[in-house]
Motif scaffolding. Structure first.
Motif, PDB file in Angstrom:
ATOM      1  N   PRO A  68       0.831  -1.202   0.000  1.00  0.00           N
ATOM      2  CA  PRO A  68       0.000   0.000   0.000  1.00  0.00           C
ATOM      3  C   PRO A  68       0.865   1.251   0.000  1.00  0.00           C
ATOM      4  CG  PRO A  68       0.164  -0.875   2.222  1.00  0.00           C
ATOM      5  CD  PRO A  68       0.882  -1.846   1.327  1.00  0.00           C
ATOM      6  N   ALA A  69       0.235   2.384  -0.224  1.00  0.00           N
ATOM      7  CA  ALA A  69       0.952   3.659  -0.116  1.00  0.00           C
ATOM      8  C   ALA A  69       1.206   3.975   1.353  1.00  0.00           C
ATOM      9  CB  ALA A  69       0.129   4.766  -0.766  1.00  0.00           C
ATOM     10  N   GLY A  70       2.198   4.860   1.587  1.00  0.00           N
ATOM     11  CA  GLY A  70       2.480   5.302   2.936  1.00  0.00           C
ATOM     12  C   GLY A  70       3.615   4.552   3.601  1.00  0.00           C
ATOM     13  N   GLN A  71       3.802   4.829   4.887  1.00  0.00           N
ATOM     14  CA  GLN A  71       4.897   4.218   5.632  1.00  0.00           C
ATOM     15  C   GLN A  71       4.539   2.803   6.055  1.00  0.00           C
ATOM     16  OE1 GLN A  71       6.498   6.553   8.834  1.00  0.00           O
ATOM     17  NE2 GLN A  71       6.762   8.389   7.591  1.00  0.00           N
ATOM     18  N   GLN A  72       5.527   1.925   6.047  1.00  0.00           N
ATOM     19  CA  GLN A  72       5.368   0.530   6.437  1.00  0.00           C
ATOM     20  C   GLN A  72       6.735  -0.045   6.739  1.00  0.00           C
ATOM     21  OE1 GLN A  72       3.819  -1.356   2.599  1.00  0.00           O
ATOM     22  NE2 GLN A  72       3.999   0.838   2.159  1.00  0.00           N
ATOM     23  N   THR A  73       6.758  -1.175   7.426  1.00  0.00           N
ATOM     24  CA  THR A  73       8.017  -1.826   7.782  1.00  0.00           C
ATOM     25  C   THR A  73       8.090  -3.173   7.086  1.00  0.00           C
ATOM     26  OG1 THR A  73       8.066  -0.728   9.936  1.00  0.00           O
ATOM     27  CG2 THR A  73       9.421  -2.704   9.682  1.00  0.00           C
ATOM     28  N   LEU A  74       9.184  -3.395   6.371  1.00  0.00           N
ATOM     29  CA  LEU A  74       9.341  -4.612   5.572  1.00  0.00           C
ATOM     30  C   LEU A  74      10.552  -5.401   6.026  1.00  0.00           C
ATOM     31  CD1 LEU A  74       8.717  -3.124   2.005  1.00  0.00           C
ATOM     32  CD2 LEU A  74       7.030  -4.106   3.573  1.00  0.00           C
ATOM     33  N   GLN A  75      10.464  -6.728   5.899  1.00  0.00           N
ATOM     34  CA  GLN A  75      11.610  -7.569   6.194  1.00  0.00           C
ATOM     35  C   GLN A  75      11.529  -8.837   5.366  1.00  0.00           C
ATOM     36  OE1 GLN A  75      11.487  -9.851  10.041  1.00  0.00           O
ATOM     37  NE2 GLN A  75       9.803  -8.447  10.503  1.00  0.00           N
ATOM     38  N   GLY A  76      12.653  -9.553   5.312  1.00  0.00           N
ATOM     39  CA  GLY A  76      12.700 -10.831   4.608  1.00  0.00           C
ATOM     40  C   GLY A  76      12.362 -10.713   3.142  1.00  0.00           C
ATOM     41  N   VAL A  77      11.494 -11.604   2.670  1.00  0.00           N
ATOM     42  CA  VAL A  77      11.137 -11.656   1.256  1.00  0.00           C
ATOM     43  C   VAL A  77      10.453 -10.367   0.809  1.00  0.00           C
ATOM     44  CG1 VAL A  77       9.698 -12.832  -0.433  1.00  0.00           C
ATOM     45  CG2 VAL A  77      11.029 -14.165   1.190  1.00  0.00           C
ATOM     46  N   ASP A  78       9.594  -9.792   1.663  1.00  0.00           N
ATOM     47  CA  ASP A  78       8.918  -8.544   1.286  1.00  0.00           C
ATOM     48  C   ASP A  78       9.921  -7.421   1.039  1.00  0.00           C
ATOM     49  OD1 ASP A  78       6.363  -9.530   1.293  1.00  0.00           O
ATOM     50  OD2 ASP A  78       5.944  -8.982   3.363  1.00  0.00           O
ATOM     51  N   ALA A  79      10.980  -7.359   1.848  1.00  0.00           N
ATOM     52  CA  ALA A  79      12.007  -6.336   1.650  1.00  0.00           C
ATOM     53  C   ALA A  79      12.702  -6.529   0.305  1.00  0.00           C
ATOM     54  CB  ALA A  79      13.024  -6.383   2.787  1.00  0.00           C
ATOM     55  N   LEU A  80      12.962  -7.768  -0.046  1.00  0.00           N
ATOM     56  CA  LEU A  80      13.596  -8.048  -1.333  1.00  0.00           C
ATOM     57  C   LEU A  80      12.686  -7.642  -2.489  1.00  0.00           C
ATOM     58  CD1 LEU A  80      15.316 -11.468  -0.632  1.00  0.00           C
ATOM     59  CD2 LEU A  80      16.432  -9.488  -1.644  1.00  0.00           C
ATOM     60  N   LYS A  81      11.416  -7.924  -2.363  1.00  0.00           N
ATOM     61  CA  LYS A  81      10.475  -7.543  -3.416  1.00  0.00           C
ATOM     62  C   LYS A  81      10.450  -6.021  -3.592  1.00  0.00           C
ATOM     63  CE  LYS A  81       7.466 -11.570  -2.767  1.00  0.00           C
ATOM     64  NZ  LYS A  81       6.148 -12.065  -2.278  1.00  0.00           N
ATOM     65  N   PHE A  82      10.535  -5.300  -2.489  1.00  0.00           N
ATOM     66  CA  PHE A  82      10.522  -3.836  -2.539  1.00  0.00           C
ATOM     67  C   PHE A  82      11.703  -3.292  -3.330  1.00  0.00           C
ATOM     68  CE2 PHE A  82      11.817   0.275  -0.794  1.00  0.00           C
ATOM     69  CZ  PHE A  82      10.641   1.002  -0.847  1.00  0.00           C
ATOM     70  N   VAL A  83      12.908  -3.796  -3.076  1.00  0.00           N
ATOM     71  CA  VAL A  83      14.093  -3.244  -3.731  1.00  0.00           C
ATOM     72  C   VAL A  83      14.326  -3.828  -5.127  1.00  0.00           C
ATOM     73  CG1 VAL A  83      15.236  -2.722  -1.562  1.00  0.00           C
ATOM     74  CG2 VAL A  83      15.656  -4.929  -2.649  1.00  0.00           C
ATOM     75  N   ARG A  84      13.674  -4.958  -5.454  1.00  0.00           N
ATOM     76  CA  ARG A  84      13.908  -5.585  -6.759  1.00  0.00           C
ATOM     77  C   ARG A  84      12.941  -5.096  -7.828  1.00  0.00           C
ATOM     78  NH1 ARG A  84      13.654 -11.568  -6.999  1.00  0.00           N
ATOM     79  NH2 ARG A  84      15.256 -11.519  -8.609  1.00  0.00           N
TER      80      ARG A  84
ATOM     81  N   VAL B 293      16.591   2.260  -8.426  1.00  0.00           N
ATOM     82  CA  VAL B 293      17.752   2.807  -7.727  1.00  0.00           C
ATOM     83  C   VAL B 293      17.307   3.696  -6.568  1.00  0.00           C
ATOM     84  CG1 VAL B 293      19.622   4.488  -7.964  1.00  0.00           C
ATOM     85  CG2 VAL B 293      19.399   2.636  -9.622  1.00  0.00           C
ATOM     86  N   ARG B 294      16.295   4.546  -6.805  1.00  0.00           N
ATOM     87  CA  ARG B 294      15.780   5.400  -5.734  1.00  0.00           C
ATOM     88  C   ARG B 294      15.194   4.549  -4.599  1.00  0.00           C
ATOM     89  NH1 ARG B 294      16.992  10.622  -4.949  1.00  0.00           N
ATOM     90  NH2 ARG B 294      14.915  11.143  -4.199  1.00  0.00           N
ATOM     91  N   ARG B 295      14.534   3.486  -4.958  1.00  0.00           N
ATOM     92  CA  ARG B 295      14.001   2.571  -3.945  1.00  0.00           C
ATOM     93  C   ARG B 295      15.138   2.037  -3.070  1.00  0.00           C
ATOM     94  NH1 ARG B 295       9.470  -0.910  -5.136  1.00  0.00           N
ATOM     95  NH2 ARG B 295       7.768   0.346  -5.963  1.00  0.00           N
ATOM     96  N   GLN B 296      16.211   1.615  -3.720  1.00  0.00           N
ATOM     97  CA  GLN B 296      17.333   1.045  -2.982  1.00  0.00           C
ATOM     98  C   GLN B 296      17.964   2.076  -2.050  1.00  0.00           C
ATOM     99  OE1 GLN B 296      19.663  -0.275  -6.309  1.00  0.00           O
ATOM    100  NE2 GLN B 296      18.463  -2.133  -6.620  1.00  0.00           N
ATOM    101  N   GLN B 297      18.101   3.293  -2.537  1.00  0.00           N
ATOM    102  CA  GLN B 297      18.674   4.352  -1.699  1.00  0.00           C
ATOM    103  C   GLN B 297      17.775   4.645  -0.506  1.00  0.00           C
ATOM    104  OE1 GLN B 297      19.091   7.550  -4.495  1.00  0.00           O
ATOM    105  NE2 GLN B 297      20.996   6.772  -5.363  1.00  0.00           N
TER     106      GLN B 297
END
Length: 403
Positions: free
Chosen positions: A232-248, A261-265
């Motif tokens: 979803p939009a907004g602030q959230q906390t990610l870890q594990g597989v979800d974190a990888l999906k976010f940066v990939r 690249v901006r996501r990774q930064q």
């Protein structure tokens, strides 16, 4: 406290080494540090300084005083751990990452520069994976993320012709792949890489779990069938597989690889915030989990003295690091054999890096950088400047919202 200052800067972009460095300078962490470094995978990838005068016509690397440290942080799209063992099938399935063999492409490449002078800013410079550049070693122009694989495959072929055993082929060709990537980055940026840190998919996933998740913020909700990202939009906390999906994720983003690249930064900024504010490196349980993750899935260059590195960082302030991206042109540059790539001019990149190393006097006098990245606009033709090139650099002390 000196230790607190060390933590604040190490956690911003150097997560693969932060816990080891800090453990090394605390009495209670010494035994854990020694155990971790004994089991940590290393490789002899940093070659001696090249001659001062280039015989090939290429640039002579820019060199700051010896106390400055420049690190290449690499995220590998690898389906094996640091010891070459296949990743768990369930993790690959969750990531939609295919077979355990996988590719040896470098999905994330960030140059971290830590100055000796605490009055200067430390910075992280992202190198988009699809940047169309000259690959060192005579491979010609290709996407930057193929440098590792091209160097490795070429060396493997030579070793097989020599009749070497498979273990030797795997070990020596991997070293050559890393050296090819480092040499290519040296040539592109004009810098001299001092150290190398490589994290694979498993390591990234486990590290985010060890710190209790990473806070991120999205401007809009996303749903991507390729990476599996569904947030979803907004602030959230990610870890594990979800974190990888976010940066990939890069499909469905306006600027593709540049938005990733901006996501990774932004993710690294959130990771720094989490570790510094949550006392991660003073929590014995989290330290144990971090060390376990690091030793399973991180590779450092051989001989990196992490204790001295931590001591070098003692006087840097928490907000004294920024993330930027090299100047780019078209994001859909047609190529003869690599599909669409990101257009890059090496002269512009090296000029941009030089300004980071020695900012113009007017910029040095400003308390905050202007919202538009005027340096990038100055070195590019206006009609080829992408929207992504006009955003403000990400400060590692914040949790910025991104697309």
């Amino acid at each position: 406290m000196r230790t607190t200052k060390i933590l604040s800067i190490l956690t911003k972009g150097l997560i693969a080494t932060v816990s080891l460095a800090v453990l090394a300078v605390t009495a209670t962490g010494w035994w854990t540090y020694r155990t971790a470094t004994t089991n940590l995978a290393t490789d002899d990838v940093i070659v001696p300084d090249p001659p001062q005068t280039s015989t090939s016509g290429g640039p002579t690397p820019l060199r700051q005083p010896p106390q400055d440290t420049t690190i290449l942080l690499v995220g590998m799209d690898s389906r094996t751990d640091a010891q070459g063992n296949p990743l768990p099938r369930d993790l690959l399935d969750q990531l939609q990452a295919g077979n355990a063999g996988g590719e040896q492409n470098t999905d994330t490449m960030i140059v971290i520069h830590v100055p000796a002078d605490p009055a200067k800013k430390a910075w992280g410079l992202s190198l988009p994976r699809d940047s169309y550049v000259d690959i060192k070693g005579g491979f010609g122009r290709h996407k930057l993320n193929s440098a590792y694989a091209r160097g490795k495959n070429a060396k493997a072929g030579q070793l097989r012709q020599q009749g070497r055993d498979q273990a030797t082929v795997d070990r020596e060709s991997t070293t050559d792949g890393r050296r090819t990537l480092i040499a290519t980055v040296n040539q592109l940026t004009g810098l001299r890489i001092d150290h190398y840190a490589e994290v694979n998919l498993l390591g990234f996933s486990e590290i985010t779990k060890a710190v209790g998740g990473v806070p991120v913020c999205l401007n809009n909700p996303v749903r991507d069938s390729y990476s599996g990202a569904n947030f979803p939009a907004g602030q959230q906390t990610l870890q594990g597989v979800d974190a990888l999906k976010f940066v990939r994720q890069r499909h469905g983003l306006t600027n593709g690889d540049l938005d990733r690249v901006r996501r990774q930064q932004a993710f690294l900024a959130g990771l720094a915030n989490r570790m510094f504010s949550a006392g991660t490196l003073t929590d014995p349980t989290k330290i144990t989990d971090l060390v376990s993750a690091l030793t399973r899935a991180v590779v450092l260059d051989k001989g990196w003295d992490l204790v001295s590195f931590a001591q070098q960082l003692g006087d840097l302030s928490a907000n004294n690091i920024q993330f930027q991206t090299i100047p780019t042109g078209r994001i859909n540059l047609p190529t003869p054999s690599d599909g669409s790539a990101v257009e890059v001019d090496p002269d512009q990149v090296r000029a941009f890096v030089q300004d980071l190393l020695e900012p113009p006097v007017q910029q040095q006098q400003e308390e905050q950088p202007p919202a538009p990245d005027t340096k990038r606009i100055e070195v590019q033709k206006p009609e080829r400047v992408q929207k992504i090139a006009s955003v403000q650099p990400i400060n590692a002390g914040a949790i910025p919202c991104v697309d």
